[in-house]
Design a protein around this motif. Structure first.
Motif, PDB file in Angstrom:
ATOM      1  N   PHE A 139     -14.637 -13.425  -2.757  1.00 11.12           N
ATOM      2  CA  PHE A 139     -15.937 -14.079  -2.876  1.00 11.12           C
ATOM      3  C   PHE A 139     -16.354 -14.735  -1.561  1.00 11.12           C
ATOM      4  O   PHE A 139     -17.524 -14.669  -1.162  1.00 11.12           O
ATOM      5  N   ALA A 140     -15.408 -15.396  -0.904  1.00 15.06           N
ATOM      6  CA  ALA A 140     -15.698 -16.070   0.372  1.00 15.06           C
ATOM      7  C   ALA A 140     -14.471 -15.950   1.265  1.00 15.06           C
ATOM      8  O   ALA A 140     -13.740 -16.924   1.466  1.00 15.06           O
ATOM      9  N   PRO A 141     -14.219 -14.753   1.797  1.00 12.40           N
ATOM     10  CA  PRO A 141     -12.954 -14.498   2.504  1.00 12.40           C
ATOM     11  C   PRO A 141     -12.729 -15.365   3.739  1.00 12.40           C
ATOM     12  O   PRO A 141     -11.584 -15.548   4.148  1.00 12.40           O
ATOM     13  N   GLU A 142     -13.792 -15.900   4.334  1.00 15.55           N
ATOM     14  CA  GLU A 142     -13.634 -16.726   5.530  1.00 15.55           C
ATOM     15  C   GLU A 142     -13.525 -18.219   5.211  1.00 15.55           C
ATOM     16  O   GLU A 142     -13.368 -19.038   6.112  1.00 15.55           O
ATOM     17  N   HIS A 143     -13.605 -18.558   3.924  1.00 16.67           N
ATOM     18  CA  HIS A 143     -13.524 -19.970   3.541  1.00 16.67           C
ATOM     19  C   HIS A 143     -12.102 -20.492   3.757  1.00 16.67           C
ATOM     20  O   HIS A 143     -11.118 -19.749   3.668  1.00 16.67           O
ATOM     21  N   ALA A 172     -11.115 -14.242 -17.379  1.00 10.63           N
ATOM     22  CA  ALA A 172     -12.495 -14.488 -16.938  1.00 10.63           C
ATOM     23  C   ALA A 172     -12.570 -14.588 -15.423  1.00 10.63           C
ATOM     24  O   ALA A 172     -13.503 -14.074 -14.795  1.00 10.63           O
ATOM     25  N   GLY A 173     -11.583 -15.243 -14.817  1.00  6.59           N
ATOM     26  CA  GLY A 173     -11.581 -15.418 -13.369  1.00  6.59           C
ATOM     27  C   GLY A 173     -11.446 -14.119 -12.607  1.00  6.59           C
ATOM     28  O   GLY A 173     -11.832 -14.037 -11.437  1.00  6.59           O
ATOM     29  N   LEU A 174     -10.917 -13.084 -13.288  1.00  7.53           N
ATOM     30  CA  LEU A 174     -10.799 -11.766 -12.656  1.00  7.53           C
ATOM     31  C   LEU A 174     -11.832 -10.779 -13.208  1.00  7.53           C
ATOM     32  O   LEU A 174     -11.752  -9.578 -12.953  1.00  7.53           O
ATOM     33  N   GLY A 175     -12.799 -11.307 -13.961  1.00  4.64           N
ATOM     34  CA  GLY A 175     -13.903 -10.481 -14.435  1.00  4.64           C
ATOM     35  C   GLY A 175     -13.519  -9.459 -15.495  1.00  4.64           C
ATOM     36  O   GLY A 175     -14.150  -8.398 -15.594  1.00  4.64           O
ATOM     37  N   VAL A 176     -12.508  -9.772 -16.315  1.00  8.14           N
ATOM     38  CA  VAL A 176     -12.037  -8.830 -17.338  1.00  8.14           C
ATOM     39  C   VAL A 176     -12.468  -9.324 -18.712  1.00  8.14           C
ATOM     40  O   VAL A 176     -12.183 -10.457 -19.109  1.00  8.14           O
ATOM     41  N   ASP A 229     -17.555 -21.444  -8.198  1.00 10.77           N
ATOM     42  CA  ASP A 229     -18.523 -20.394  -7.867  1.00 10.77           C
ATOM     43  C   ASP A 229     -17.874 -19.015  -7.943  1.00 10.77           C
ATOM     44  O   ASP A 229     -18.465 -18.060  -8.466  1.00 10.77           O
ATOM     45  N   ALA A 230     -16.655 -18.914  -7.424  1.00  5.27           N
ATOM     46  CA  ALA A 230     -15.940 -17.637  -7.472  1.00  5.27           C
ATOM     47  C   ALA A 230     -15.589 -17.254  -8.904  1.00  5.27           C
ATOM     48  O   ALA A 230     -15.654 -16.078  -9.277  1.00  5.27           O
ATOM     49  N   THR A 231     -15.240 -18.252  -9.728  1.00  6.24           N
ATOM     50  CA  THR A 231     -14.908 -17.991 -11.128  1.00  6.24           C
ATOM     51  C   THR A 231     -16.105 -17.428 -11.875  1.00  6.24           C
ATOM     52  O   THR A 231     -15.983 -16.480 -12.657  1.00  6.24           O
TER      53      THR A 231
END
Length: 301
Positions: free
Chosen positions: A277-281, A92-96, A266-268
């Motif tokens: 999702f938020a590369p600068e975080h 789920a975390g990788l959208g599969v 949020d990314a999950t």
């Protein structure tokens, strides 16, 4: 007069020290190391297999599997993630999607022979996954009567290890037969550890299990390191737990520390690693640092 002279001397000493280029200290109490970007690889494989393991749930195993896998892929490594938890959180975390497709369960019980039939690509170039779903919860019942049941996953991964640089196994929160299979198939173990007292208590049991697997099933198994997760520098409790872990395990504790943030759920929900999702975080940068530290330590090519 003597008191004034002493104060003057201390002031001068403080001024002198302030001018020194003292090393910046990290949360683990060690000087901060700037790990370099890994050099590109001329070829890929064979993979080093790493289990992300902790019998306590909610410590960041899946989050770490998703994000360190994505970070390693961004550095040019070919990564295969194995969802080895019936909850299917890694998938789920990788959208599969995991319904009506062959999964790791089918490979374990032998209804699918070729792992290539189960491998799915993700939104991150270079990061693939073998998904899992609730069917995996029945695997231990099926495997209990099998010959060499602890080595079934190792035989499966042997067929694809030459195609990848690293294989990450996201274990379920238990020390049952599936976790023993993962440890038997692995070269190394990465233990995500929440900076919380009850999470710390279970580490001794996990290390004991790793030692037993090394003695009886997999002599090559090593502890790659312990990753402090959900660290909150504002709380004394987090700081004390991290200090205790470093005292106990020393250099086995990664310098990289993963902080607590709402960005992970949020990314999950978005089905993406936080590095996308938020590369600068701050947490995205922390996982990229962990990827660099794994390469610097020799845990990943």
């Amino acid at each position: 007069m003597a008191i004034r002279s002493t104060r003057t001397a201390k002031t001068a000493q403080a001024s002198e020290l302030s001018g020194l280029d003292l090393p910046k200290m990290g949360p683990t109490g060690r000087p901060v190391t700037e790990f370099p970007d890994p050099a590109p690889l001329a070829s890929h494989g064979p993979a080093r297999i790493i289990s992300l393991c902790n019998q306590k749930g909610g410590v960041g195993k899946t989050t770490t599997s998703v994000n360190v896998g994505a970070a390693l892929a961004e550095y040019g490594r070919k990564v295969l993630a194995i969802d080895f938890d019936p909850q299917g959180a890694l998938s789920a975390g990788l959208g599969v999607m995991t319904h009506d497709i062959p999964t790791i369960y089918d490979l374990l019980i032998g209804t699918v022979k070729d792992p290539a039939e189960t491998i799915r690509s993700t939104s991150v170039p270079g990061l693939d996954i073998i998904p899992a779903n609730i069917d995996l919860s029945a695997a231990e019942v099926h495997l209990v009567s099998e010959v060499a049941r602890e080595s079934i996953l190792a035989r499966v991964l042997r067929k694809v290890s030459n195609d990848y640089d690293v294989i990450l196994i996201d274990c379920q929160p238990s020390l049952g037969l599936l976790t023993v299979n993962a440890l038997t198939a692995s070269h190394g173990v990465l233990i995500p550890l929440e900076c919380e007292y009850f999470a710390l208590r279970g580490v001794a049991l996990l290390v004991e299990t790793i030692d037993k697997v090394r003695d009886r099933l997999n002599p090559a198994l090593v502890l790659d390191g312990i990753l402090a997760t959900m660290y909150d520098p504002r709380t004394l409790h987090s700081r004390e737990v991290l200090e205790r872990v470093v005292e106990t395990f020393g250099d086995k504790v990664f310098e990289t520390v993963i902080g607590r943030t709402v960005k992970f759920p949020d990314a999950t929900v978005a089905g993406k690693p936080i590095t996308q999702f938020a590369p600068e975080h701050t947490s995205a940068k922390a996982y990229k640092q962990l990827a660099r530290e794994l390469v610097a330590r020799g845990a990943v090519a």
